[in-house]
Design an enzyme around this catalytic site. Structure first.
Site, PDB file in Angstrom:
ATOM      1  N   SER A 180       0.830  -1.208   0.000  1.00 48.96           N
ATOM      2  CA  SER A 180       0.000   0.000   0.000  1.00 48.96           C
ATOM      3  C   SER A 180       0.860   1.252   0.000  1.00 48.96           C
ATOM      4  CB  SER A 180      -0.892   0.025   1.245  1.00 48.96           C
ATOM      5  OG  SER A 180      -1.814  -1.029   1.197  1.00 48.96           O
ATOM      6  N   ARG A 209       1.488   4.269  -3.026  1.00 55.88           N
ATOM      7  CA  ARG A 209       1.256   5.680  -2.703  1.00 55.88           C
ATOM      8  C   ARG A 209       2.518   6.503  -2.921  1.00 55.88           C
ATOM      9  NH1 ARG A 209      -2.368   2.529  -0.532  1.00 55.88           N
ATOM     10  NH2 ARG A 209      -4.362   3.282   0.298  1.00 55.88           N
ATOM     11  N   ARG A 211     -13.573  -6.921 -10.899  1.00 56.08           N
ATOM     12  CA  ARG A 211     -13.734  -6.297  -9.567  1.00 56.08           C
ATOM     13  C   ARG A 211     -14.556  -5.002  -9.640  1.00 56.08           C
ATOM     14  NH1 ARG A 211      -8.119  -6.435  -6.507  1.00 56.08           N
ATOM     15  NH2 ARG A 211      -9.493  -5.894  -4.772  1.00 56.08           N
ATOM     16  N   ASP A 235      -6.703  -8.213   4.601  1.00 52.36           N
ATOM     17  CA  ASP A 235      -5.885  -9.048   3.718  1.00 52.36           C
ATOM     18  C   ASP A 235      -5.306 -10.268   4.436  1.00 52.36           C
ATOM     19  OD1 ASP A 235      -6.363  -7.349   1.602  1.00 52.36           O
ATOM     20  OD2 ASP A 235      -4.555  -6.161   1.935  1.00 52.36           O
ATOM     21  N   LYS A 286     -12.117  -9.337  -3.657  1.00 52.49           N
ATOM     22  CA  LYS A 286     -10.666  -9.132  -3.725  1.00 52.49           C
ATOM     23  C   LYS A 286     -10.159  -9.785  -5.023  1.00 52.49           C
ATOM     24  CE  LYS A 286     -10.258  -6.810   0.089  1.00 52.49           C
ATOM     25  NZ  LYS A 286      -9.948  -5.377   0.000  1.00 52.49           N
TER      26      LYS A 286
HETATM   27  C1  S3P Z   1      -5.437  -1.429  -0.042  1.00 54.11           C
HETATM   28  C2  S3P Z   1      -6.624  -1.465   0.605  1.00 54.11           C
HETATM   29  C3  S3P Z   1      -7.396  -2.692   0.828  1.00 54.11           C
HETATM   30  C4  S3P Z   1      -6.534  -3.942   0.667  1.00 54.11           C
HETATM   31  C5  S3P Z   1      -5.664  -3.880  -0.539  1.00 54.11           C
HETATM   32  C6  S3P Z   1      -4.769  -2.653  -0.504  1.00 54.11           C
HETATM   33  C7  S3P Z   1      -4.794  -0.119  -0.252  1.00 54.11           C
HETATM   34  O1  S3P Z   1      -8.438  -2.745  -0.108  1.00 54.11           O
HETATM   35  O2  S3P Z   1      -7.354  -5.080   0.609  1.00 54.11           O
HETATM   36  O3  S3P Z   1      -4.858  -5.023  -0.608  1.00 54.11           O
HETATM   37  O4  S3P Z   1      -3.595  -0.074  -0.581  1.00 54.11           O
HETATM   38  O5  S3P Z   1      -5.461   0.906  -0.097  1.00 54.11           O
HETATM   39  P1  S3P Z   1      -9.831  -1.982   0.200  1.00 54.11           P
HETATM   40  O6  S3P Z   1      -9.440  -0.597   0.466  1.00 54.11           O
HETATM   41  O7  S3P Z   1     -10.638  -2.076  -1.041  1.00 54.11           O
HETATM   42  O8  S3P Z   1     -10.420  -2.716   1.350  1.00 54.11           O
END
Ligand code: S3P
Length: 456
Positions: free
Chosen positions: A45, A49, A147, A343, A370
């Site tokens: 994540s 970003r 998705r 996750d 997912k």
């Molecule tokens: C993520 C948010 C989560 C997570 C994904 C990564 C992110 O998804 O499941 O692996 O980087 O913001 P959701 O925000 O849809 O729950």
């Protein structure tokens, strides 16, 4: 178990590459122990970003510890296609991003391929919707094209965005006609950091303030990092579930250090907790409170878990995690805890198989959208190994203490399923044959090598 019993697959097409997947199979022998220490790769994540925010900043962003895996590579490729210079992404190499400013993306000459990465597609929707006069088309692999995207495109439309896609805008490929956006107050339908982050990114160039209100707190990496890059962002509301961005200040390039991914560490934490004789330290793990639900559940289960050397690295809490094998009790999870471990539920399902008592997971319907329907896939694959579990619309009920046996199982192209089944194989009786193990490369390309080394 000698490490050679993990037959490492050769060069394989990646799930996000669009190439047809050849079915490969990995033999995972049971038994043996897990000892030593492991450094998991950078947080997925935070890596996305850092690339995205660096791209829209002024000046250079240097990223240390970026995750060199399929998903961030997809983000980098999309950015390069819009004129952003991103240096080569390789293990242990800093990555440099030369920002083009808030409105500097060039219109790409071709579609943008987000591969397997929901974060890439959803955050880019927010980033591109306000790029007036430019046209963008986002697509992805077969999993990503299934998705739901209206959860992002719908709220963005409230800000004035024009996004079209299959099934009335629900599914990619998605076409974005960039236009000026207005600020809005938006209640998101689900606690999703991807939805929240897309809206916060769109808000940076809207004509007034935007407030995003979530039903429960999702991971807050965007809020932390946007602030560090100089955005005018405030967090308020119960539990920090409301975030306001005021447009105006441009972002300035930063030095970002990416901590290890707690979602990748989770495989080792559960593996060590369930494997007799195990004593494992996972180094440099991000401990952002919006991500540490897994630690709370493992503690509740009675796992022998210690957090060592807590520290702060570039605005994110970090520590080393030591886990030893020990008896585990069943758990019950649901509600606001789910976004904090969303996750990790596949590997928690494996932990539940090894615990005493019946574990219950509810409120986890998000798992169905997912990379795969993770409730169905984990129920199917763990059942093949002898687990006794029931699948519900929003969760699983798992009978603990029922011995697992080796079987032929399949990741169904989902990285977290691949690694969760590998953890299950450690305690199964007999060999497990895992099909499509290469899916792990989406978030943890070195997983199979680390597994072989820790068992050697
Ligand atoms: C993520 C948010 C989560 C997570 C994904 C990564 C992110 O998804 O499941 O692996 O980087 O913001 P959701 O925000 O849809 O729950």
């Amino acid at each position: 178990m000698p490490s050679s019993e993990i037959a490492l697959p050769g060069p394989l097409p990646s799930p996000g590459s669009g190439a047809p997947l050849l079915t490969s199979e990995l033999r995972l022998a049971a038994g043996g122990s897990l000892r030593g220490s492991v450094k998991v790769p950078g947080d997925k994540s935070i890596s996305h970003r850092a690339l995205l925010f660096g791209a829209i900043a002024e000046g250079e962003t240097r990223i240390d510890g970026l995750l060199p895996a399929e998903d961030p590579l997809s983000t980098a490729a999309c950015l390069r296609a819009m004129g952003v210079e991103v240096s080569a992404i390789a293990v242990d190499q800093p990555v440099l991003v030369r920002g083009v400013g808030l409105d500097g993306f060039q219109e790409p000459a071709d579609i943008l391929d987000c591969g397997n990465s929901g974060t890439t597609m959803r955050l880019m929707l927010g980033l591109l919707a306000g790029r007036s006069g430019r046209h963008f088309v986002l697509t992805g692999d077969a999993s990503l094209r299934r998705r739901p995207m209206r959860r992002v495109a719908g709220p963005l439309a409230e800000m004035g965005a024009t996004i079209a896609g299959r099934r009335g805008g629900e599914l990619a490929p998605l076409a974005i006609q960039g236009r000026a956006l207005h600020g809005a107050t938006i209640r998101t339908p689900v606690a999703s950091a991807q939805v929240k982050s897309a809206l916060l990114l769109a808000a940076l160039t809207a004509d007034g303030p935007t407030t995003v209100i979530e039903p429960a707190l999702s991971r807050d990496h965007s809020e932390r990092m946007l602030r560090a890059f100089g955005a005018d962002l405030s967090v308020h509301g119960p539990g920090g579930t409301e975030v306001t961005v005021r447009p105006g200040p441009g972002l300035r390039g930063q030095a970002v250090t990416v901590p290890g991914d707690i979602s990748s560490a989770a495989f080792w934490l559960v593996a060590a907790a369930i494997t007799p004789g195990a004593d494992l330290t996972v180094q440099n793990v991000g401990l952002n409170p919006s991500r540490t639900g897994i630690l709370e559940v493992l503690e509740r289960m009675g796992a022998r878990l210690e957090v060592l050397d807590r520290r702060d690295v570039a605005g994110e809490p970090v520590g080393d995690l030591r886990v030893c094998h020990g008896p585990l009790q069943a758990f019950t999870i649901g509600g606001d805890l789910i976004p904090r471990l969303v996750d990790e539920i596949p590997v928690l399902a494996v932990a539940a198989c090894c615990a005493e008592g019946v574990s219950r997971i509810s409120g986890a319907e998000e798992l169905r959208v997912k990379e795969t329907d993770r409730l169905a896939v984990m129920a199917r694959q763990l059942s093949a190994m002898g687990a006794q579990l029931e699948e519900h619309a929003d969760g699983l009920t798992i009978m603990g203490g029922v011995p697992l046996h080796g079987a032929t199982v399949n990741s169904e192209t989902d990285h977290r399923v691949a690694m969760s089944l590998a953890v299950a194989s450690l305690v199964a009786r007999g060999d497990t044959f895992l099909q499509d193990p290469e899916a792990a490369a989406v978030s943890y390309p070195g997983f199979w090598v680390d597994l072989a080394r820790l068992r050697a």
